[in-house]
Design a protein around this motif. Structure first.
Motif, PDB file in Angstrom:
ATOM      1  N   LEU A 124       0.868  -1.174   0.000  1.00  0.00           N
ATOM      2  CA  LEU A 124       0.000   0.000   0.000  1.00  0.00           C
ATOM      3  C   LEU A 124       0.903   1.222   0.000  1.00  0.00           C
ATOM      4  N   TYR A 176     -10.058 -11.843  -3.754  1.00  0.00           N
ATOM      5  CA  TYR A 176     -10.490 -11.081  -4.923  1.00  0.00           C
ATOM      6  C   TYR A 176      -9.796 -11.615  -6.176  1.00  0.00           C
ATOM      7  N   ALA A 179       0.830  -3.367  -6.098  1.00  0.00           N
ATOM      8  CA  ALA A 179       1.025  -2.177  -5.280  1.00  0.00           C
ATOM      9  C   ALA A 179      -0.202  -1.298  -5.484  1.00  0.00           C
ATOM     10  N   LEU A 180      -0.891  -1.037  -4.391  1.00  0.00           N
ATOM     11  CA  LEU A 180      -2.086  -0.189  -4.481  1.00  0.00           C
ATOM     12  C   LEU A 180      -1.739   1.212  -4.005  1.00  0.00           C
ATOM     13  N   HIS A 181      -2.167   2.181  -4.788  1.00  0.00           N
ATOM     14  CA  HIS A 181      -1.861   3.563  -4.458  1.00  0.00           C
ATOM     15  C   HIS A 181      -3.101   4.252  -3.908  1.00  0.00           C
ATOM     16  N   GLY A 182      -2.857   5.162  -3.005  1.00  0.00           N
ATOM     17  CA  GLY A 182      -3.987   5.855  -2.400  1.00  0.00           C
ATOM     18  C   GLY A 182      -3.510   6.661  -1.210  1.00  0.00           C
ATOM     19  N   LEU A 183      -4.359   6.784  -0.208  1.00  0.00           N
ATOM     20  CA  LEU A 183      -3.992   7.559   0.966  1.00  0.00           C
ATOM     21  C   LEU A 183      -3.973   6.673   2.202  1.00  0.00           C
ATOM     22  N   CYS A 184      -2.911   6.761   2.952  1.00  0.00           N
ATOM     23  CA  CYS A 184      -2.823   5.993   4.184  1.00  0.00           C
ATOM     24  C   CYS A 184      -3.762   6.604   5.229  1.00  0.00           C
ATOM     25  N   LYS A 185      -3.991   5.864   6.266  1.00  0.00           N
ATOM     26  CA  LYS A 185      -4.922   6.282   7.306  1.00  0.00           C
ATOM     27  C   LYS A 185      -4.680   7.725   7.754  1.00  0.00           C
ATOM     28  N   ASP A 231      -1.983  12.566  -5.515  1.00  0.00           N
ATOM     29  CA  ASP A 231      -1.378  11.486  -6.267  1.00  0.00           C
ATOM     30  C   ASP A 231      -0.388  11.924  -7.336  1.00  0.00           C
ATOM     31  N   THR A 276      -6.261  11.209 -13.826  1.00  0.00           N
ATOM     32  CA  THR A 276      -5.420  10.369 -12.995  1.00  0.00           C
ATOM     33  C   THR A 276      -4.601   9.480 -13.917  1.00  0.00           C
ATOM     34  N   ILE A 319     -10.361  -1.015 -13.462  1.00  0.00           N
ATOM     35  CA  ILE A 319      -8.977  -1.337 -13.143  1.00  0.00           C
ATOM     36  C   ILE A 319      -8.338  -1.985 -14.365  1.00  0.00           C
ATOM     37  N   ALA A 332     -16.155  -4.970  -8.388  1.00  0.00           N
ATOM     38  CA  ALA A 332     -15.728  -6.062  -7.519  1.00  0.00           C
ATOM     39  C   ALA A 332     -14.489  -5.657  -6.732  1.00  0.00           C
ATOM     40  N   PHE A 333     -13.580  -4.975  -7.431  1.00  0.00           N
ATOM     41  CA  PHE A 333     -12.381  -4.530  -6.733  1.00  0.00           C
ATOM     42  C   PHE A 333     -12.744  -3.536  -5.630  1.00  0.00           C
ATOM     43  N   TYR A 344     -13.318  -5.035  -2.290  1.00  0.00           N
ATOM     44  CA  TYR A 344     -12.079  -5.323  -1.563  1.00  0.00           C
ATOM     45  C   TYR A 344     -11.492  -4.026  -1.007  1.00  0.00           C
ATOM     46  N   LEU A 365     -10.497  -2.864   2.833  1.00  0.00           N
ATOM     47  CA  LEU A 365      -9.184  -2.337   3.183  1.00  0.00           C
ATOM     48  C   LEU A 365      -9.326  -1.042   3.972  1.00  0.00           C
ATOM     49  N   ASN A 395      -7.836  -1.200   7.456  1.00  0.00           N
ATOM     50  CA  ASN A 395      -6.515  -0.574   7.537  1.00  0.00           C
ATOM     51  C   ASN A 395      -6.565   0.948   7.489  1.00  0.00           C
ATOM     52  N   GLY A 396      -7.720   1.494   7.149  1.00  0.00           N
ATOM     53  CA  GLY A 396      -7.806   2.940   7.009  1.00  0.00           C
ATOM     54  C   GLY A 396      -7.180   3.454   5.734  1.00  0.00           C
ATOM     55  N   PHE A 397      -6.793   2.547   4.873  1.00  0.00           N
ATOM     56  CA  PHE A 397      -6.141   2.963   3.630  1.00  0.00           C
ATOM     57  C   PHE A 397      -7.189   3.161   2.540  1.00  0.00           C
ATOM     58  N   VAL A 398      -7.172   4.339   1.916  1.00  0.00           N
ATOM     59  CA  VAL A 398      -8.149   4.662   0.867  1.00  0.00           C
ATOM     60  C   VAL A 398      -7.501   4.468  -0.499  1.00  0.00           C
ATOM     61  N   VAL A 399      -7.891   3.444  -1.193  1.00  0.00           N
ATOM     62  CA  VAL A 399      -7.264   3.121  -2.479  1.00  0.00           C
ATOM     63  C   VAL A 399      -7.778   4.032  -3.588  1.00  0.00           C
ATOM     64  N   ASN A 400      -6.875   4.474  -4.406  1.00  0.00           N
ATOM     65  CA  ASN A 400      -7.224   5.209  -5.617  1.00  0.00           C
ATOM     66  C   ASN A 400      -7.474   4.166  -6.713  1.00  0.00           C
ATOM     67  N   HIS A 404      -6.145   4.050 -10.270  1.00  0.00           N
ATOM     68  CA  HIS A 404      -4.703   3.915 -10.401  1.00  0.00           C
ATOM     69  C   HIS A 404      -4.269   2.456 -10.439  1.00  0.00           C
ATOM     70  N   VAL A 405      -5.204   1.576 -10.183  1.00  0.00           N
ATOM     71  CA  VAL A 405      -4.832   0.176 -10.020  1.00  0.00           C
ATOM     72  C   VAL A 405      -4.511  -0.517 -11.348  1.00  0.00           C
TER      73      VAL A 405
END
Lengths: 150, 150
Positions: free
Chosen positions: A93, A112, A130-136, A147, B71, B91, B108-109, B112, B116, B120-125, B128-129
């Motif tokens: 992440l 998934y 590798a997933l991109h985004g914002l950490c907590k 980004d 993006t 994606i 579907a992604f 998932y 997350l 985990n508090g992680f916000v996926v973009n 970008h995947v």
DNA sequence: GTATATGCAAAGGGTTTGCACGGTT
DNA sequence: AACCGTGCAAACCCTTTGCATATAC
């Protein structure tokens, strides 16, 4: 150690490659460093063998990847990072704001990935994810997903 | 068109950026080309305005990304590809063997990704995947996951 | 002995940057 | 008029490649 490392030389040999000190040292460096760029791997290798060249590291990583001993993922802007294949399956992440990289267990992602395989026939290389985004932390602070990353 | 494109100039202005022909043309090129590299975007822009420079395209894409209009994702070895943000969330599946890129629906992604975020508090973009692996055809043909790719 | 691997140096792709000029506000 | 954005050229990072030498087999 484990099967992968015990048999690293056999893996190379059976694929028609030769065993060289460079290949051993690069593999050891990847194993030791966990997630390292070619440049970082070179530095590690140079501690033992100062004469090794960057292009050898590139060529070696390609070979090691071909025989399934290492793999890489794209983290951050620049160079990819390599790690040994028998690491516990994990995904990365990458925070687009603070650039921090977390490795998390890949089991949930694997579910998934399995559905993808069932429905699309696509087999995901999980170690490569590798997933991109914002950490907590960054998600709580700001809001605009900048980004600039990678 | 839609809110994003109707308001593209307001988006820039409210973020403190100026409106220029270059910025309009780059945004139009990204919209039109769907998944394009900076170089490809430049070629498209040059059809209308031959004097535009590559570095302007890079700087403009950075700005457009900052204000959330476009993006990018990393597909293949080389340059990243840019697309407008309001495209249907999707994606990318990149085949490590034949290099083919599929875009698939991101719903579907997203499930998932939501888990997350919860855990985990992680916000996926999601835009970008890019997942690397073997497409249906290549998975059926071979077995060694070479993955020389990017 | 022969084919492969390496070191070196040069070239290549993609991206960023400094600077002076031009355009938007 | 002030500042931001652009074009140009150079620099930069990362990676690949050609070639002669060295080495594993």
């Amino acid at each position: 150690m484990n099967d992968y490392l015990e048999a690293w030389d056999r893996r190379l040999r059976t694929a028609g490659f030769r065993i060289t000190p460079q290949r051993q040292l690069v593999l050891e460096a990847v194993t030791h460093l966990q997630h390292a760029t070619p440049e970082e791997i070179l530095e590690e290798v140079k501690i033992t063998a100062s004469g090794v060249n960057l292009s050898t590291v590139y060529r070696t990583l390609e070979v090691l990847e071909q025989v399934g001993l290492v793999t890489h993922a794209h983290i951050g802007h620049g160079a990819p990072t390599y790690h040994v294949v028998d690491d516990a399956p994990h995904i990365h992440l990458v925070c687009s704001r603070c650039r921090k990289v977390e490795s998390i267990n890949g089991d949930a992602f694997a579910k998934y990935a399995n559905s993808l395989e069932t429905e699309n026939g696509f087999v995901v290389n999980i170690s490569h994810v590798a997933l991109h985004g914002l950490c907590k932390k960054c998600a709580n602070e700001g809001n605009v997903v900048t980004d600039h990353d990678h």
